[in-house]
Design a protein around this motif. Structure first.
Motif, PDB file in Angstrom:
ATOM      1  N   VAL A   5      19.730 -14.012   3.207  1.00  0.00           N
ATOM      2  CA  VAL A   5      19.352 -12.602   3.117  1.00  0.00           C
ATOM      3  C   VAL A   5      17.829 -12.521   3.189  1.00  0.00           C
ATOM      4  CG1 VAL A   5      19.341 -10.556   1.649  1.00  0.00           C
ATOM      5  CG2 VAL A   5      21.353 -12.026   1.720  1.00  0.00           C
ATOM      6  N   ARG A   6      17.345 -11.521   3.894  1.00  0.00           N
ATOM      7  CA  ARG A   6      15.903 -11.291   4.018  1.00  0.00           C
ATOM      8  C   ARG A   6      15.561  -9.981   3.332  1.00  0.00           C
ATOM      9  NH1 ARG A   6      11.867 -12.502   8.239  1.00  0.00           N
ATOM     10  NH2 ARG A   6      10.356 -10.798   8.406  1.00  0.00           N
ATOM     11  N   ILE A   7      14.593 -10.009   2.417  1.00  0.00           N
ATOM     12  CA  ILE A   7      14.120  -8.799   1.761  1.00  0.00           C
ATOM     13  C   ILE A   7      12.617  -8.687   1.989  1.00  0.00           C
ATOM     14  CG2 ILE A   7      15.948  -8.837   0.035  1.00  0.00           C
ATOM     15  CD1 ILE A   7      13.923  -9.940  -1.988  1.00  0.00           C
ATOM     16  N   GLU A   8      12.083  -7.463   1.865  1.00  0.00           N
ATOM     17  CA  GLU A   8      10.660  -7.304   2.135  1.00  0.00           C
ATOM     18  C   GLU A   8      10.086  -6.099   1.409  1.00  0.00           C
ATOM     19  OE1 GLU A   8      10.280  -7.031   6.338  1.00  0.00           O
ATOM     20  OE2 GLU A   8      11.362  -5.146   6.495  1.00  0.00           O
ATOM     21  N   SER A   9       8.790  -6.186   1.139  1.00  0.00           N
ATOM     22  CA  SER A   9       7.992  -5.063   0.665  1.00  0.00           C
ATOM     23  C   SER A   9       6.970  -4.775   1.748  1.00  0.00           C
ATOM     24  CB  SER A   9       7.294  -5.429  -0.656  1.00  0.00           C
ATOM     25  OG  SER A   9       6.312  -6.432  -0.438  1.00  0.00           O
ATOM     26  N   ASP A  10       6.012  -3.917   1.437  1.00  0.00           N
ATOM     27  CA  ASP A  10       4.980  -3.652   2.439  1.00  0.00           C
ATOM     28  C   ASP A  10       3.995  -4.811   2.562  1.00  0.00           C
ATOM     29  OD1 ASP A  10       3.794  -3.353  -0.022  1.00  0.00           O
ATOM     30  OD2 ASP A  10       2.969  -1.354   0.369  1.00  0.00           O
ATOM     31  N   THR A  11       4.132  -5.829   1.669  1.00  0.00           N
ATOM     32  CA  THR A  11       3.196  -6.955   1.659  1.00  0.00           C
ATOM     33  C   THR A  11       3.870  -8.300   1.881  1.00  0.00           C
ATOM     34  OG1 THR A  11       1.827  -5.729   0.075  1.00  0.00           O
ATOM     35  CG2 THR A  11       1.366  -8.082   0.322  1.00  0.00           C
ATOM     36  N   LEU A  12       5.077  -8.468   1.330  1.00  0.00           N
ATOM     37  CA  LEU A  12       5.719  -9.781   1.293  1.00  0.00           C
ATOM     38  C   LEU A  12       7.091  -9.762   1.945  1.00  0.00           C
ATOM     39  CD1 LEU A  12       4.993 -10.745  -2.428  1.00  0.00           C
ATOM     40  CD2 LEU A  12       3.654 -11.382  -0.409  1.00  0.00           C
ATOM     41  N   THR A  13       7.517 -10.953   2.374  1.00  0.00           N
ATOM     42  CA  THR A  13       8.868 -11.173   2.872  1.00  0.00           C
ATOM     43  C   THR A  13       9.446 -12.393   2.176  1.00  0.00           C
ATOM     44  OG1 THR A  13       8.336 -10.262   5.053  1.00  0.00           O
ATOM     45  CG2 THR A  13      10.289 -11.641   4.897  1.00  0.00           C
ATOM     46  N   VAL A  14      10.698 -12.294   1.737  1.00  0.00           N
ATOM     47  CA  VAL A  14      11.397 -13.383   1.064  1.00  0.00           C
ATOM     48  C   VAL A  14      12.747 -13.579   1.721  1.00  0.00           C
ATOM     49  CG1 VAL A  14      12.628 -13.963  -1.077  1.00  0.00           C
ATOM     50  CG2 VAL A  14      10.247 -13.241  -1.176  1.00  0.00           C
ATOM     51  N   GLU A  15      13.151 -14.830   1.882  1.00  0.00           N
ATOM     52  CA  GLU A  15      14.489 -15.166   2.340  1.00  0.00           C
ATOM     53  C   GLU A  15      15.201 -15.923   1.226  1.00  0.00           C
ATOM     54  OE1 GLU A  15      14.111 -15.615   7.139  1.00  0.00           O
ATOM     55  OE2 GLU A  15      13.402 -17.306   5.926  1.00  0.00           O
ATOM     56  N   VAL A  16      16.486 -15.578   1.001  1.00  0.00           N
ATOM     57  CA  VAL A  16      17.276 -16.171  -0.068  1.00  0.00           C
ATOM     58  C   VAL A  16      18.593 -16.650   0.512  1.00  0.00           C
ATOM     59  CG1 VAL A  16      18.328 -15.839  -2.337  1.00  0.00           C
ATOM     60  CG2 VAL A  16      16.240 -14.595  -1.744  1.00  0.00           C
ATOM     61  N   SER A  17      18.945 -17.910   0.239  1.00  0.00           N
ATOM     62  CA  SER A  17      20.193 -18.489   0.711  1.00  0.00           C
ATOM     63  C   SER A  17      21.309 -18.244  -0.298  1.00  0.00           C
ATOM     64  CB  SER A  17      20.024 -19.996   0.934  1.00  0.00           C
ATOM     65  OG  SER A  17      21.258 -20.619   1.208  1.00  0.00           O
ATOM     66  N   SER A  18      22.524 -18.108   0.183  1.00  0.00           N
ATOM     67  CA  SER A  18      23.663 -18.000  -0.724  1.00  0.00           C
ATOM     68  C   SER A  18      23.951 -19.333  -1.411  1.00  0.00           C
ATOM     69  CB  SER A  18      24.906 -17.522   0.031  1.00  0.00           C
ATOM     70  OG  SER A  18      25.251 -18.419   1.078  1.00  0.00           O
ATOM     71  N   LEU A  19      23.519 -20.459  -0.835  1.00  0.00           N
ATOM     72  CA  LEU A  19      23.686 -21.763  -1.479  1.00  0.00           C
ATOM     73  C   LEU A  19      22.677 -21.876  -2.608  1.00  0.00           C
ATOM     74  CD1 LEU A  19      25.092 -24.502  -1.563  1.00  0.00           C
ATOM     75  CD2 LEU A  19      23.340 -25.366  -0.006  1.00  0.00           C
ATOM     76  N   GLY A  20      23.182 -21.803  -3.828  1.00  0.00           N
ATOM     77  CA  GLY A  20      22.314 -21.851  -4.992  1.00  0.00           C
ATOM     78  C   GLY A  20      21.540 -20.578  -5.244  1.00  0.00           C
ATOM     79  N   ALA A  21      21.785 -19.522  -4.455  1.00  0.00           N
ATOM     80  CA  ALA A  21      20.952 -18.305  -4.514  1.00  0.00           C
ATOM     81  C   ALA A  21      19.485 -18.712  -4.511  1.00  0.00           C
ATOM     82  CB  ALA A  21      21.301 -17.468  -5.741  1.00  0.00           C
ATOM     83  N   GLU A  22      19.149 -19.670  -3.660  1.00  0.00           N
ATOM     84  CA  GLU A  22      17.830 -20.296  -3.663  1.00  0.00           C
ATOM     85  C   GLU A  22      16.891 -19.639  -2.660  1.00  0.00           C
ATOM     86  OE1 GLU A  22      15.771 -24.735  -3.308  1.00  0.00           O
ATOM     87  OE2 GLU A  22      17.906 -24.471  -2.890  1.00  0.00           O
ATOM     88  N   MET A  23      15.727 -19.262  -3.132  1.00  0.00           N
ATOM     89  CA  MET A  23      14.693 -18.729  -2.256  1.00  0.00           C
ATOM     90  C   MET A  23      14.300 -19.776  -1.230  1.00  0.00           C
ATOM     91  SD  MET A  23      11.157 -16.804  -3.365  1.00  0.00           S
ATOM     92  CE  MET A  23      10.761 -18.059  -4.602  1.00  0.00           C
ATOM     93  N   GLN A  24      14.193 -19.349   0.026  1.00  0.00           N
ATOM     94  CA  GLN A  24      13.862 -20.254   1.123  1.00  0.00           C
ATOM     95  C   GLN A  24      12.450 -20.058   1.643  1.00  0.00           C
ATOM     96  OE1 GLN A  24      16.422 -22.662   2.360  1.00  0.00           O
ATOM     97  NE2 GLN A  24      16.850 -22.009   0.258  1.00  0.00           N
TER      98      GLN A  24
END
Length: 289
Positions: A5-24
């Protein structure tokens, strides 16, 4: 199937995997990358969640009311598939529930939810543990995020940790992966620790108490990450010696005592959550603008 899953703000972008709910990934919109890449030549982790234990158990076995159960280092959550239960542009929430597989090593009914949320240049990660069973549920929980060392824009310059409380907490080390009873002098001076790779030749630096609820990791007069911790009284710093990352690990729970037992409830800082109750733990990190 593992999904990201990819989430974002006006400054940052984060990707999170369903395996371990681990930030990528944790990336500024200008391209600066602050999270470790997970290069397996050094360490394949990036930001695992540690549950239902932190650290090792003697012989990779925990005892629960005298019954032995197999339990690998840092528990099973980091290797488990989480379900995505809610997402929006700037947040996502994943859930892990009890199953026949988890009960083979941890005989409790529980849910573990992880939420990643962005607000401008701040990331907040929150874990919620719920005891769905009829008896108290012991566990430890912790975060294990790895950040770039050097930080983007800090290449070739010394990096340090600055504790918000200015303390000099005593240092503990591991003995064959278990918590040594020996107490060492603090490497902090007035809350400041100048980092060097040789500090990790003997594995992690562990501070069971006194590190406080916030710190800054950065370069004097240069880029810095500012952390705040919620309900996480223990702190560890770790890297593979010479690797280009630093793990800043807030925990509630630690490895079993080297001279102790395998009983889960006897591990230091173990939580005993009452039936029907939940508890929250989290950290936030503010990135350079």
């Amino acid at each position: 199937m593992t999904e990201t899953v990819r989430i974002e703000s006006d400054t940052l972008t984060v990707e999170v995997s369903s395996l371990g709910a681990e930030m990528q990934s944790l990336t500024h919109k200008d391209g600066r990358s602050f999270l470790w890449s997970g290069d397996p030549a050094w360490w394949s982790g990036r930001s695992p969640i540690l549950f239902p234990i932190v650290g090792k158990a003697p012989g990779d076995v925990v005892e629960i009311s005298g019954r032995p159960f197999p339990m690998k280092q840092h528990g099973f959550a980091r290797r488990s598939e989480f379900a995505l239960v809610e997402e929006g542009q700037n947040f996502c929430r994943h859930r892990l529930g009890a199953s026949d597989e988890t009960k083979a090593s941890y005989p409790f009914d529980f849910t573990l939810e992880l939420e990643h949320r962005l607000d401008r240049n701040r990331l907040t990660v929150t874990a919620t543990v719920t005891n769905l069973g009829s008896s108290p549920m012991p566990y430890g929980i912790g975060f294990h995020p790895a950040f770039a060392w050097p930080l983007p824009g800090g290449e070739g310059r010394p990096h340090r940790i600055m504790l918000d409380n200015g303390a000099e907490p005593p240092l503990h080390r591991l003995a064959d992966g278990l918590l040594s009873p020996e107490r060492h002098a603090s490497p902090f001076s007035g809350g400041s620790l100048l980092l060097s790779h040789d500090q990790f030749a003997d594995d992690a630096m562990i501070f069971p108490e006194g590190a406080g609820t916030g710190l800054t990791y950065g370069v004097d007069g240069g880029p810095a990450l500012r952390f705040a911790f919620d309900n996480l009284p223990n702190l560890a710093l770790w890297q593979k010696p010479g690797a280009p990352f630093l793990c800043i690990e807030p925990w509630h729970g630690m490895a079993a005592h080297a001279d102790g037992t395998a009983e889960l409830v006897e591990r230091p800082f173990t939580v005993a959550l009452a039936s029907g109750q939940d508890a929250r733990y989290g950290f936030s990190v503010e990135l350079p603008g």
